[in-house]
Design a protein around this motif. Structure first.
Motif, mmCIF file in Angstrom:
data_model
loop_
_atom_site.group_PDB
_atom_site.id
_atom_site.type_symbol
_atom_site.label_atom_id
_atom_site.label_comp_id
_atom_site.label_asym_id
_atom_site.label_seq_id
_atom_site.Cartn_x
_atom_site.Cartn_y
_atom_site.Cartn_z
ATOM 1 N N ILE A 235 0.836 -1.203 0.000
ATOM 2 C CA ILE A 235 0.000 0.000 0.000
ATOM 3 C C ILE A 235 0.871 1.253 0.000
ATOM 4 C CG2 ILE A 235 -1.625 1.352 1.382
ATOM 5 C CD1 ILE A 235 -2.806 -1.354 2.332
ATOM 6 N N PHE A 236 1.901 1.270 0.833
ATOM 7 C CA PHE A 236 2.785 2.436 0.891
ATOM 8 C C PHE A 236 3.512 2.648 -0.431
ATOM 9 C CE2 PHE A 236 2.473 2.200 5.578
ATOM 10 C CZ PHE A 236 2.242 3.550 5.831
ATOM 11 N N ILE A 237 3.963 1.562 -1.041
ATOM 12 C CA ILE A 237 4.648 1.675 -2.333
ATOM 13 C C ILE A 237 3.695 2.225 -3.386
ATOM 14 C CG2 ILE A 237 5.675 0.340 -4.214
ATOM 15 C CD1 ILE A 237 6.862 -1.513 -2.082
ATOM 16 N N ALA A 238 2.448 1.716 -3.383
ATOM 17 C CA ALA A 238 1.452 2.170 -4.367
ATOM 18 C C ALA A 238 1.173 3.663 -4.211
ATOM 19 C CB ALA A 238 0.158 1.363 -4.221
ATOM 20 N N ILE A 239 1.099 4.129 -2.949
ATOM 21 C CA ILE A 239 0.830 5.545 -2.718
ATOM 22 C C ILE A 239 2.033 6.401 -3.123
ATOM 23 C CG2 ILE A 239 0.396 7.264 -0.931
ATOM 24 C CD1 ILE A 239 -1.223 5.115 0.553
ATOM 25 N N ILE A 240 3.221 5.972 -2.740
ATOM 26 C CA ILE A 240 4.431 6.743 -3.050
ATOM 27 C C ILE A 240 4.675 6.821 -4.560
ATOM 28 C CG2 ILE A 240 6.955 6.747 -2.825
ATOM 29 C CD1 ILE A 240 6.536 5.517 -0.005
ATOM 30 N N LEU A 241 4.455 5.705 -5.239
ATOM 31 C CA LEU A 241 4.715 5.656 -6.687
ATOM 32 C C LEU A 241 3.457 5.929 -7.516
ATOM 33 C CD1 LEU A 241 7.078 2.537 -6.874
ATOM 34 C CD2 LEU A 241 7.689 4.962 -6.736
ATOM 35 N N PHE A 242 2.456 6.563 -6.896
ATOM 36 C CA PHE A 242 1.177 6.814 -7.581
ATOM 37 C C PHE A 242 1.374 7.540 -8.909
ATOM 38 C CE2 PHE A 242 -2.536 9.425 -8.482
ATOM 39 C CZ PHE A 242 -3.581 8.512 -8.351
ATOM 40 N N ASN A 243 2.063 8.660 -8.883
ATOM 41 C CA ASN A 243 2.231 9.460 -10.113
ATOM 42 C C ASN A 243 3.057 8.752 -11.186
ATOM 43 O OD1 ASN A 243 0.634 11.672 -9.445
ATOM 44 N ND2 ASN A 243 2.279 12.653 -8.289
ATOM 45 N N PRO A 244 4.234 8.204 -10.849
ATOM 46 C CA PRO A 244 4.994 7.514 -11.910
ATOM 47 C C PRO A 244 4.223 6.352 -12.540
ATOM 48 C CG PRO A 244 6.382 7.908 -9.995
ATOM 49 C CD PRO A 244 4.998 8.254 -9.580
ATOM 50 N N ILE A 245 3.548 5.555 -11.714
ATOM 51 C CA ILE A 245 2.826 4.392 -12.252
ATOM 52 C C ILE A 245 1.686 4.846 -13.153
ATOM 53 C CG2 ILE A 245 1.362 2.432 -11.649
ATOM 54 C CD1 ILE A 245 3.036 2.088 -9.111
ATOM 55 N N THR A 246 0.848 5.748 -12.649
ATOM 56 C CA THR A 246 -0.327 6.171 -13.431
ATOM 57 C C THR A 246 0.076 6.949 -14.678
ATOM 58 O OG1 THR A 246 -0.565 8.135 -12.023
ATOM 59 C CG2 THR A 246 -1.855 6.190 -11.442
ATOM 60 N N ASP A 247 1.100 7.791 -14.567
ATOM 61 C CA ASP A 247 1.548 8.557 -15.738
ATOM 62 C C ASP A 247 2.064 7.624 -16.841
ATOM 63 O OD1 ASP A 247 0.871 10.905 -14.526
ATOM 64 O OD2 ASP A 247 2.912 11.467 -13.953
ATOM 65 N N ASN A 248 2.853 6.634 -16.461
ATOM 66 C CA ASN A 248 3.395 5.702 -17.462
ATOM 67 C C ASN A 248 2.290 4.877 -18.115
ATOM 68 O OD1 ASN A 248 6.091 6.467 -17.152
ATOM 69 N ND2 ASN A 248 6.426 5.058 -15.466
ATOM 70 N N LEU A 249 1.353 4.383 -17.315
ATOM 71 C CA LEU A 249 0.238 3.610 -17.877
ATOM 72 C C LEU A 249 -0.624 4.490 -18.779
ATOM 73 C CD1 LEU A 249 -0.903 1.451 -14.813
ATOM 74 C CD2 LEU A 249 0.223 0.645 -16.894
ATOM 75 N N HIS A 250 -0.858 5.730 -18.346
ATOM 76 C CA HIS A 250 -1.666 6.669 -19.133
ATOM 77 C C HIS A 250 -1.003 6.954 -20.480
ATOM 78 C CE1 HIS A 250 -4.279 10.070 -20.003
ATOM 79 N NE2 HIS A 250 -3.205 10.819 -20.187
ATOM 80 N N GLU A 251 0.285 7.285 -20.463
ATOM 81 C CA GLU A 251 0.988 7.602 -21.709
ATOM 82 C C GLU A 251 1.082 6.389 -22.622
ATOM 83 O OE1 GLU A 251 4.708 9.239 -20.552
ATOM 84 O OE2 GLU A 251 3.810 11.016 -19.580
ATOM 85 N N PHE A 252 1.314 5.215 -22.036
ATOM 86 C CA PHE A 252 1.382 3.994 -22.840
ATOM 87 C C PHE A 252 0.060 3.730 -23.550
ATOM 88 C CE2 PHE A 252 0.251 -0.554 -22.914
ATOM 89 C CZ PHE A 252 1.160 -1.010 -23.861
ATOM 90 N N SER A 253 -1.055 3.818 -22.801
ATOM 91 C CA SER A 253 -2.355 3.513 -23.406
ATOM 92 C C SER A 253 -2.745 4.551 -24.448
ATOM 93 C CB SER A 253 -3.436 3.413 -22.327
ATOM 94 O OG SER A 253 -3.548 4.622 -21.601
ATOM 95 N N LEU A 254 -2.421 5.822 -24.204
ATOM 96 C CA LEU A 254 -2.746 6.857 -25.190
ATOM 97 C C LEU A 254 -1.934 6.691 -26.467
ATOM 98 C CD1 LEU A 254 -3.187 10.202 -23.199
ATOM 99 C CD2 LEU A 254 -4.925 8.605 -24.003
ATOM 100 N N SER A 255 -0.690 6.276 -26.324
ATOM 101 C CA SER A 255 0.139 6.083 -27.515
ATOM 102 C C SER A 255 -0.418 4.974 -28.399
ATOM 103 C CB SER A 255 1.581 5.762 -27.110
ATOM 104 O OG SER A 255 1.659 4.494 -26.470
ATOM 105 N N ARG A 256 -1.087 4.010 -27.793
ATOM 106 C CA ARG A 256 -1.708 2.925 -28.575
ATOM 107 C C ARG A 256 -3.080 3.336 -29.091
ATOM 108 N NH1 ARG A 256 2.769 2.069 -27.410
ATOM 109 N NH2 ARG A 256 3.804 0.061 -27.093
ATOM 110 N N LEU A 257 -3.748 4.239 -28.349
ATOM 111 C CA LEU A 257 -5.069 4.691 -28.781
ATOM 112 C C LEU A 257 -4.978 5.538 -30.038
ATOM 113 C CD1 LEU A 257 -8.098 5.107 -28.366
ATOM 114 C CD2 LEU A 257 -7.569 6.889 -26.690
ATOM 115 N N TRP A 258 -3.979 6.421 -30.123
ATOM 116 C CA TRP A 258 -3.784 7.266 -31.303
ATOM 117 C C TRP A 258 -2.383 7.036 -31.876
ATOM 118 C CZ3 TRP A 258 -6.348 10.001 -27.137
ATOM 119 C CH2 TRP A 258 -7.699 10.243 -27.398
ATOM 120 N N PRO A 259 -2.176 5.884 -32.522
ATOM 121 C CA PRO A 259 -0.844 5.578 -33.055
ATOM 122 C C PRO A 259 -0.456 6.473 -34.226
ATOM 123 C CG PRO A 259 -2.425 3.914 -33.762
ATOM 124 C CD PRO A 259 -3.135 4.788 -32.783
ATOM 125 N N GLU A 260 -1.463 7.174 -34.799
ATOM 126 C CA GLU A 260 -1.163 7.995 -35.973
ATOM 127 C C GLU A 260 -0.522 9.325 -35.617
ATOM 128 O OE1 GLU A 260 -5.479 8.977 -34.855
ATOM 129 O OE2 GLU A 260 -4.112 7.270 -34.807
#
Length: 786
Positions: A235-260
């Motif tokens: 739980i502590f790791i998830a809270i501390i790394l909240f921004n890096p984890i969510t930002d990376n997942l967000h950018e990864f999924s968006l790059s696949r959503l609009w590959p053009e």
């Protein structure tokens, strides 16, 4: 303090930990989180998938319907599993509860991967067809909703094992508390402050906290202390790394959503999703997945053509109102004419902020021109409230494929525009068209809107093209090439494209007469707010482009609607007879059917209230979750009252339950009739200042009342079913009736939201729902013994 019956959760003082450590309270907390996470998960996936499906409101029906279908399957299997002695309900609940947030995060990422070409091949910029939308929704939300649906009967079983009275009703009410909290937080916080992945990750962290408490109370594992320490660390790791984890997942999924292209800006406003893509130096703005502007080199060819023909059709266009799609060329070309004031309406301030930052000189000049007055308001609401009168009211290149856009082409809008025009004023709009030939779906959409304009204005003229231009006015409209050439020369604008030869081609009389006659002879309905023929024809036209095979299906429904209704009626009567008269479980089936029809009404009400407000106000994005929350709040209040009623009359037989069910059935029909009256009154309210919020309050009150009437039935059903069908445990009762409720909602989402309302309109839809509810009343009155 949250109180549901005798269920209490106190989060105060030093006793918080001890209160939570009680098993009954832990189950309540977990059940609240089930409702909380389920509501947010559903709204998140609606938002994500609406972008993928380019904002069409039918996608709301499709997503919710399939969510309910899969939830129903999960509830059914969850109820069955509670009766298996080899499976411990606590263990299964723990595992599924832990899996749910992972599945939600995975569903969001998978949805974006699929739109980007993973599993389903799509063409960038082209909407999915219906089968692709269906496959996408089932694959993305399938696992998530099945897991979530199975948690409810398991929670009911756990309440029963804790010797809780009315275990199913208790689980139902406690889950609704979480649903309400989730909806409120989504509307007022998550929807516009957090990205989808961030919100899902918050749900994940909350699940981890409850899982830690479940481990402590359920005593599921031999090595409990190391397991608890591991979860605390996690739980502590998830809270501390909240921004890096969510930002990376967000950018990864968006790059696949609009590959053009590269996503250089992504934001959610209270009105929609706005994305800016960069590709080879070009920047394109997408609104709910649809391209709305090029920030570097706007397409000016059509903008010049539409603007010049519009302005030249009027003898002296000094005061112009433009609704939507005006930045990036259209405004600039209108201003080349003798315009002294141009008012432009745009709903979303964040979209305007992005456009103001554009590199284009054309866009910068449009914002800087002192003659331009930009109003940050919905165009239709502005028309309702302004006292100004205009020479030209010009609607931007907006098609009718959504209820939000179709509302700018209805008879009601045209009547409003006629009151805001000067004596010789003109209403101008464009549609997908053709220079030479129109047939099929293209003819239907053009015929419908041409006839709608003709129904309001004395004169309507069609200028054919790749996009047809329709000009409507109460005065005579002169569009001969000679008159246009004369006016352009007077304005020192003759030349470039607009020469005598070009105007003779664009305004060729014989072509205009032939295509106009075609539109007059085409059988098409008038487009109205609550009978949105333009929306239906626009949807057919889009389908004919991206999936031609589906148009036959919709045409058959439209052309043979009465025959289809007759055949469906015969089939339903046969099923009705087999299930409710010949089956050995016919009494249980009748009660299950009653709950299913109530689920259909509940789902239909949610859809119709959103559709009605979308047709009138055009931006339910902000309020969709709030209406669902209001409805769920009403369901909680109704369920709570019947919970208390059952508790106070425990010694009596089932007769009082039947009596209340009958009254509630009549109450549901009354709410449907009241809904028709209220949504028609909303048009008058639109003339008042603050009309959107006043209407929202009225609809929220209506949603609470309707939710109260429908929500009151479920606890009564859970109390009555064990009396009708022996050996029904809390888990199996919850699974059976909850499944019926959800499957009823699924059918309503598909049939009402996708077929009946677009084709037949609001009144026929409400009458269909009343017929459905009358059928369940007859079973209660004529069959069930008292």
């Amino acid at each position: 303090m949250v109180n549901a019956g005798n269920v209490e959760l106190r989060f105060q003082g030093s006793g918080m930990t001890s209160k939570l450590n009680k098993t009954g309270n832990i189950i309540s907390a977990a059940t609240i989180l089930i409702g909380f996470g389920g509501m947010i998960g559903q709204l998140l996936l609606i938002r994500v998938l609406m972008v993928l499906f380019y904002g069409n409101e039918l996608s709301i029906s499709l997503v919710i319907a399939n969510w309910l279908l899969m939830e129903g399957l999960g509830s059914y299997f969850g109820g069955k599993l509670t009766n298996l002695k080899i499976i411990k309900s606590k263990n299964l609940f723990f595992v599924l509860f832990m899996i749910y947030p992972f599945s939600l995060i995975g569903a969001i990422i998978l949805a974006r991967l699929m739109s980007g070409g993973f599993i389903i091949t799509t063409i960038p910029g082209l909407a999915m067809n219906l089968s692709q939308m269906l496959v996408t929704t089932i694959l993305t939300i399938g696992i998530t909703s099945i897991i979530h649906g199975s948690l409810f009967p398991l929670a009911a079983k756990l309440f029963e094992e804790e010797n809780k009275d009315q275990a199913v009703s208790r689980a139902y009410l406690v889950e609704i508390i979480g649903t309400i909290l989730g909806g409120l937080l989504f509307v007022f916080l998550f929807a516009w402050q957090f990205k989808a992945i961030e919100t899902a990750f918050i749900i994940f962290i909350l699940h981890l906290i409850i899982i830690l408490l479940l481990i402590n109370n359920f005593r599921l594992y031999k090595f409990e202390k190391p397991f608890k320490m591991a979860f605390i660390l996690f739980i502590f790791i998830a809270i501390i790394l909240f921004n890096p984890i969510t930002d990376n997942l967000h950018e990864f999924s968006l790059s696949r959503l609009w590959p053009e292209g590269e996503v250089i800006d992504y934001r959610n406003s209270i009105y929609g999703n706005i994305v800016t893509l960069s590709r080879e130096g070009e920047k394109t703005v997408l609104y709910d997945g649809n391209p709305v502007a090029n920030l570097t080199n706007p397409e000016i060819s059509w903008s010049e053509d539409y603007s010049y023909l519009t302005a030249t059709a009027h003898e002296n266009p000094e005061n112009i109102l433009m609704i939507g799609h005006g930045i990036g060329g259209p405004i600039s070309f209108l201003l080349e004419h003798p315009v002294t004031n141009l008012t432009y309406t745009e709903l979303d301030p964040q979209l305007l902020d992005i456009l103001r930052e554009a590199d284009s000189e054309i866009i910068k000049k449009e914002f800087d021109d002192p003659r331009v007055n930009i109003v940050e308001q919905d165009g239709r609401l502005y028309l309702n409230q302004t006292k100004d009168r205009y020479d030209i009211i010009k609607i931007g290149d907006i098609d009718t494929e959504t209820l939000q856009t179709n509302r700018f082409y209805t008879e009601e809008l045209f009547e409003l525009a006629s009151r805001r025009l000067k004596e010789d004023g003109m209403l101008v709009f464009s549609l997908p068209g053709s220079y030479t030939y129109m047939a099929g779906e293209l003819a239907l959409i053009n015929s419908s809107l041409y006839k709608t304009a003709n129904n309001v204005f004395a004169n309507s003229v069609l200028i054919p093209g790749d996009r047809n231009i329709i000009i409507a006015s109460d005065k005579n409209i002169e569009i001969s090439p000679d008159i246009f050439v004369e006016r352009l020369k007077e304005r020192d604008l003759y030349g470039r494209r607009f020469t005598t030869g070009y105007l003779e081609f664009r305004l060729e009389k014989s072509r205009i007469e032939n295509l106009t006659e075609k539109l007059i002879l085409t059988t098409a309905n008038i487009n109205r707010d609550f009978n949105p023929a333009g929306f239906y024809y626009g949807m057919l036209n889009r389908i004919s482009i991206i999936a031609p095979g589906y148009t036959n299906f919709f045409n058959i429904i439209n052309n043979y609607r009465f025959e289809i209704i007759g055949i469906a009626g015969v089939v339903l009567v046969l099923i009705y007879w087999l299930l409710f008269f010949k089956s050995k479980n016919n009494e249980a089936n009748r009660l299950t059917y009653l709950i299913a029809t109530t689920g259909s009404i509940a789902m239909s009400f949610d859809i119709l209230i959103m559709f009605a407000l979308q047709s009138l106000f055009g931006h339910i994005y902000q309020f969709s979750g709030l209406f669902i929350v209001a409805f769920m709040g009403g369901m909680f209040a109704g369920g709570r009252l019947t919970y208390k009623l059952i508790k106070s009359k425990r010694e009596e037989k089932s007769s009082y339950i039947l009596d209340y069910l009958k009254k509630l059935e009549i109450g549901i029909i009354g709410m449907l009739l009241l809904f028709v009256i209220i949504v028609n009154l909303l048009r008058e309210i639109m003339l008042l200042d603050g009309s959107l919020y006043l209407s929202a309050v009225i609809c929220i009150i209506l949603a609470i009342l309707a939710g109260g009437v429908t929500g009151a039935q479920f606890p009564l059903g859970t109390e009555l079913l064990p009396l009708i069908k022996d050996a029904e445990s809390a888990g199996s009762t919850a699974g059976r009736l909850y499944t019926a409720d959800l499957l009823g909602g699924w059918l309503a989402g598909l049939i009402i939201g996708i077929l009946i309302f677009p084709v037949a309109g609001l009144v026929i839809t409400i009458l269909s729902l009343i017929v459905i509810k009358v059928s369940s009343i007859l079973l209660i009155y004529k069959v069930l013994p008292e």
